[in-house]
Design a protein around this motif. Structure first.
Motif, PDB file in Angstrom:
ATOM      1  N   TYR B  88       0.934  -1.184   0.142  1.00 21.19           N
ATOM      2  CA  TYR B  88       0.028  -0.171  -0.030  1.00 21.19           C
ATOM      3  C   TYR B  88       0.819   1.268   0.009  1.00 21.19           C
ATOM      4  CZ  TYR B  88      -3.718  -3.194   1.290  1.00 21.19           C
ATOM      5  OH  TYR B  88      -4.656  -4.296   1.410  1.00 21.19           O
ATOM      6  N   VAL B  89       0.435   2.072  -0.714  1.00 23.85           N
ATOM      7  CA  VAL B  89       1.011   3.654  -0.792  1.00 23.85           C
ATOM      8  C   VAL B  89       0.392   4.529   0.203  1.00 23.85           C
ATOM      9  CG1 VAL B  89       1.713   5.603  -2.315  1.00 23.85           C
ATOM     10  CG2 VAL B  89       2.020   2.974  -2.988  1.00 23.85           C
ATOM     11  N   VAL B  90       0.983   4.908   0.938  1.00 17.30           N
ATOM     12  CA  VAL B  90       0.405   5.639   2.135  1.00 17.30           C
ATOM     13  C   VAL B  90       0.867   7.048   2.200  1.00 17.30           C
ATOM     14  CG1 VAL B  90      -0.680   5.965   4.421  1.00 17.30           C
ATOM     15  CG2 VAL B  90      -0.514   3.728   3.428  1.00 17.30           C
ATOM     16  N   SER B  91       0.267   8.256   1.804  1.00 19.16           N
ATOM     17  CA  SER B  91       1.011   9.251   2.020  1.00 19.16           C
ATOM     18  C   SER B  91       0.092  10.447   2.775  1.00 19.16           C
ATOM     19  CB  SER B  91       0.844   9.902   0.385  1.00 19.16           C
ATOM     20  OG  SER B  91       1.362  11.423   0.515  1.00 19.16           O
ATOM     21  N   ALA B  92       0.773  11.024   3.628  1.00 18.49           N
ATOM     22  CA  ALA B  92       0.089  12.159   4.657  1.00 18.49           C
ATOM     23  C   ALA B  92      -0.306  13.503   3.775  1.00 18.49           C
ATOM     24  CB  ALA B  92       0.746  12.373   5.863  1.00 18.49           C
ATOM     25  N   ALA B  93      -1.138  13.443   2.660  1.00 20.76           N
ATOM     26  CA  ALA B  93      -1.532  14.492   1.954  1.00 20.76           C
ATOM     27  C   ALA B  93      -2.326  15.279   2.029  1.00 20.76           C
ATOM     28  CB  ALA B  93      -1.776  13.484   0.434  1.00 20.76           C
ATOM     29  N   MET B  94      -3.190  15.046   3.087  1.00 21.02           N
ATOM     30  CA  MET B  94      -4.290  15.747   3.245  1.00 21.02           C
ATOM     31  C   MET B  94      -4.173  17.357   3.896  1.00 21.02           C
ATOM     32  SD  MET B  94      -7.379  14.819   2.821  1.00 21.02           S
ATOM     33  CE  MET B  94      -7.071  12.972   2.623  1.00 21.02           C
ATOM     34  N   GLU B  95      -2.797  17.564   4.267  1.00 17.99           N
ATOM     35  CA  GLU B  95      -2.373  18.914   4.584  1.00 17.99           C
ATOM     36  C   GLU B  95      -2.474  19.780   3.419  1.00 17.99           C
ATOM     37  OE1 GLU B  95       1.362  19.246   6.445  1.00 17.99           O
ATOM     38  OE2 GLU B  95       1.300  21.208   7.095  1.00 17.99           O
ATOM     39  N   PHE B  96      -2.474  19.379   2.315  1.00 16.11           N
ATOM     40  CA  PHE B  96      -1.974  19.968   0.930  1.00 16.11           C
ATOM     41  C   PHE B  96      -3.460  19.315   0.157  1.00 16.11           C
ATOM     42  CE2 PHE B  96       2.003  19.222   2.769  1.00 16.11           C
ATOM     43  CZ  PHE B  96       2.468  20.646   2.984  1.00 16.11           C
ATOM     44  N   PRO B  97      -4.492  19.885   0.343  1.00 18.79           N
ATOM     45  CA  PRO B  97      -5.611  19.238  -0.273  1.00 18.79           C
ATOM     46  C   PRO B  97      -5.440  19.256  -1.838  1.00 18.79           C
ATOM     47  CG  PRO B  97      -6.450  20.884   0.868  1.00 18.79           C
ATOM     48  CD  PRO B  97      -4.956  20.752   1.325  1.00 18.79           C
ATOM     49  N   ASN B  98      -5.088  20.328  -2.341  1.00 16.00           N
ATOM     50  CA  ASN B  98      -4.752  20.549  -3.818  1.00 16.00           C
ATOM     51  C   ASN B  98      -3.823  19.450  -4.391  1.00 16.00           C
ATOM     52  OD1 ASN B  98      -6.508  22.430  -4.178  1.00 16.00           O
ATOM     53  ND2 ASN B  98      -4.897  24.107  -3.787  1.00 16.00           N
ATOM     54  N   SER B  99      -3.183  18.792  -3.743  1.00 13.83           N
ATOM     55  CA  SER B  99      -2.241  17.674  -3.959  1.00 13.83           C
ATOM     56  C   SER B  99      -2.752  16.266  -4.353  1.00 13.83           C
ATOM     57  CB  SER B  99      -1.039  17.399  -3.184  1.00 13.83           C
ATOM     58  OG  SER B  99      -1.727  16.587  -2.008  1.00 13.83           O
ATOM     59  N   LEU B 100      -4.142  16.202  -3.711  1.00 11.21           N
ATOM     60  CA  LEU B 100      -4.646  14.892  -3.925  1.00 11.21           C
ATOM     61  C   LEU B 100      -4.941  14.142  -5.013  1.00 11.21           C
ATOM     62  CD1 LEU B 100      -7.506  15.628  -1.109  1.00 11.21           C
ATOM     63  CD2 LEU B 100      -5.339  14.574  -0.545  1.00 11.21           C
ATOM     64  N   LYS B 101      -5.476  14.855  -6.202  1.00 13.74           N
ATOM     65  CA  LYS B 101      -5.863  14.447  -7.441  1.00 13.74           C
ATOM     66  C   LYS B 101      -4.245  14.198  -8.105  1.00 13.74           C
ATOM     67  CE  LYS B 101      -8.439  13.047 -10.891  1.00 13.74           C
ATOM     68  NZ  LYS B 101      -7.528  13.235 -12.221  1.00 13.74           N
ATOM     69  N   ASP B 102      -3.257  14.862  -7.842  1.00 12.45           N
ATOM     70  CA  ASP B 102      -2.108  15.160  -8.626  1.00 12.45           C
ATOM     71  C   ASP B 102      -1.314  14.028  -8.118  1.00 12.45           C
ATOM     72  OD1 ASP B 102      -2.249  17.470  -9.831  1.00 12.45           O
ATOM     73  OD2 ASP B 102      -1.460  18.769  -8.457  1.00 12.45           O
ATOM     74  N   LYS B 103      -1.315  13.513  -6.750  1.00 11.27           N
ATOM     75  CA  LYS B 103      -0.696  12.315  -6.391  1.00 11.27           C
ATOM     76  C   LYS B 103      -1.411  11.123  -6.892  1.00 11.27           C
ATOM     77  CE  LYS B 103       1.275  14.144  -1.943  1.00 11.27           C
ATOM     78  NZ  LYS B 103       2.242  13.242  -1.526  1.00 11.27           N
ATOM     79  N   TYR B 104      -2.574  11.054  -7.076  1.00 17.20           N
ATOM     80  CA  TYR B 104      -3.162  10.002  -7.813  1.00 17.20           C
ATOM     81  C   TYR B 104      -2.977   9.768  -9.159  1.00 17.20           C
ATOM     82  CZ  TYR B 104      -6.858   6.785  -9.659  1.00 17.20           C
ATOM     83  OH  TYR B 104      -7.480   5.971 -10.261  1.00 17.20           O
ATOM     84  N   ASP B 105      -2.802  10.842 -10.064  1.00 17.10           N
ATOM     85  CA  ASP B 105      -2.412  10.627 -11.236  1.00 17.10           C
ATOM     86  C   ASP B 105      -0.976  10.688 -11.646  1.00 17.10           C
ATOM     87  OD1 ASP B 105      -5.184  11.428 -12.035  1.00 17.10           O
ATOM     88  OD2 ASP B 105      -4.568  13.624 -12.171  1.00 17.10           O
ATOM     89  N   TRP B 106      -0.061  10.927 -10.572  1.00 22.27           N
ATOM     90  CA  TRP B 106       1.033  10.606 -10.689  1.00 22.27           C
ATOM     91  C   TRP B 106       1.612   9.302 -10.561  1.00 22.27           C
ATOM     92  CZ3 TRP B 106       4.998   8.799  -7.436  1.00 22.27           C
ATOM     93  CH2 TRP B 106       6.382   9.067  -7.468  1.00 22.27           C
ATOM     94  N   LEU B 107       0.657   8.585  -9.762  1.00 28.02           N
ATOM     95  CA  LEU B 107       1.072   7.099  -9.167  1.00 28.02           C
ATOM     96  C   LEU B 107       0.484   6.439 -10.496  1.00 28.02           C
ATOM     97  CD1 LEU B 107       0.060   6.843  -5.703  1.00 28.02           C
ATOM     98  CD2 LEU B 107       2.141   6.162  -6.433  1.00 28.02           C
TER      99      LEU B 107
END
Lengths: 177, 177
Positions: B88-107
Motif C-alpha cells: 500500500y502506498v500511504v501518503s500524509a497528503a491531507m495537509e495539501f488538499p490540492n495535491s490529492l488528485k495530482d498524487k493519484y495521477d502521478w501514481l
C-alpha cells in the motif's frame, strides 16, 4: 486517559449519495427506483445490465460529492463524538479519484471542527485499525477493528450485525451515554 | 501463505519534492539551499522567519506534485515488492488538499501496476497498521507498525533508526532477497 479511536465512514453514513444517484438516474432514464426496489441490494445490481458503468460515471463526475446532503443529526453528534473520542473520517474514495478534493471540501464546509489530520481517503480499509468503526459496509469490519457498528443503509438491511444503528440519534445513544 | 503488509510513503521515498521546493524558492528569492545547509533539518526551519508559509503555498499549488521526479530505481523495486508483499502506498497528503488528485495521477503514470485499492491519502498515519513500513518520518513508526524502515532523507540523517535504507537498491537488498 487515552481516548478510544473511532473511525467513521462518509458515504451512506455522514453523507447521502444514494438519493442523488437515483435522481440523476431518473433524469437520464426516466426511472426512479423506490426504497423497496433497492432493499437489500446495491443500486448497481438493480439497474439494467450495462448500466452499472453509468452509475460509476455519475460517482466520478467532478462535483458529484461536493453538495451531497448531510445525514440528519450527523453534524451535532459528530461534534460531541469529536470531544470524547479520537475521531477519524475514513472514506474508500480512491475508486473515484475526481471525488477526492470534493470530499475534503465537503467536510470542511459541514464539519469544520474536524482537522486535516482526521481525514483519510483510501482504497481498501484493511490497513486501518481502530477501537470502534461505524460503517455501512460489513466488508470493512476486519480483525483490526475492535468494535464494529453497522450503520443501516438500503443494501445492508438484511445483514447480520454485531451492533447496528439506524440513524445518528442511535449512534449518540450508543457512544455518548 | 498470506503476504506481509508493506506500507510505502510517497514524498522523499517514491517522489522527490525537495529538489523542486528548492528550485522554486531559488527562483523567487535568489537563494539555492545546498544539501549541507539542510542536513538534519526541515526546509521550513532553514528558510528565514515568515517564509515557511511560502513553502506551504508551493506545496499546495495545484500541479506541484504532478510532475515530481521519481526516486531512482523506485519503479523497478516497487514492481518486485508488489509481487511479494501486500503493498500500500500511504501518503500524509491531507495537509495539501490540492495535491490529492495530482498524487493519484502521478501514481497512475509512474506506477500503473498499483491498483486504486492500494492507495491511501491520509492525514495522520496513526490509524494505519502494517507488518512493514518504509517512511522518511520516524514519527509515523507507531506501535501498529511491526518493522520500521527509515528511508534516508536530508532531514533524518542524524536520527537513530531500527533499520535504515539510503536508496531503493538497499530496499531491494533488505526486502527482496
Amino acid at each position: 486517559m487515552k481516548k478510544l479511536t473511532l473511525i467513521v465512514d462518509m458515504d451512506e453514513v455522514m453523507a447521502d449519495p444514494i438519493t442523488k444517484l437515483r435522481t440523476w438516474y431518473a433524469r437520464d432514464f426516466n426511472k426512479q427506483y423506490t426504497d423497496e426496489e433497492i432493499a437489500g441490494k446495491h443500486l448497481a445490481d438493480v439497474v439494467p445490465a450495462g448500466h452499472a458503468s453509468i452509475l460509476y460515471q455519475y460517482l466520478n463526475t467532478p462535483g458529484f460529492f461536493r453538495d451531497l446532503v448531510v445525514m440528519q443529526d450527523a453534524v451535532e453528534v459528530m461534534k460531541c463524538l469529536n470531544e470524547k473520542y479520537d475521531v477519524y473520517v475514513v472514506s474508500a474514495a480512491m475508486e473515484f479519484p475526481n471525488s477526492l478534493k470534493d470530499k475534503y471540501d465537503w467536510l470542511q464546509e459541514h464539519f469544520p471542527f474536524l482537522q486535516w489530520q482526521q481525514i483519510c481517503l483510501c482504497g481498501s480499509k484493511h490497513i486501518i485499525s481502530a477501537d470502534i468503526m461505524i460503517d455501512d459496509h460489513s466488508r470493512n469490519f476486519h480483525a483490526g477493528i475492535h468494535r464494529k457498528i453497522l450503520f443501516t443503509s438500503h443494501h445492508n438491511i438484511y445483514e447480520p450485525a454485531d451492533e447496528r444503528v439506524n440513524n445518528w440519534q442511535e449512534v449518540a445513544r450508543l457512544l455518548l451515554k
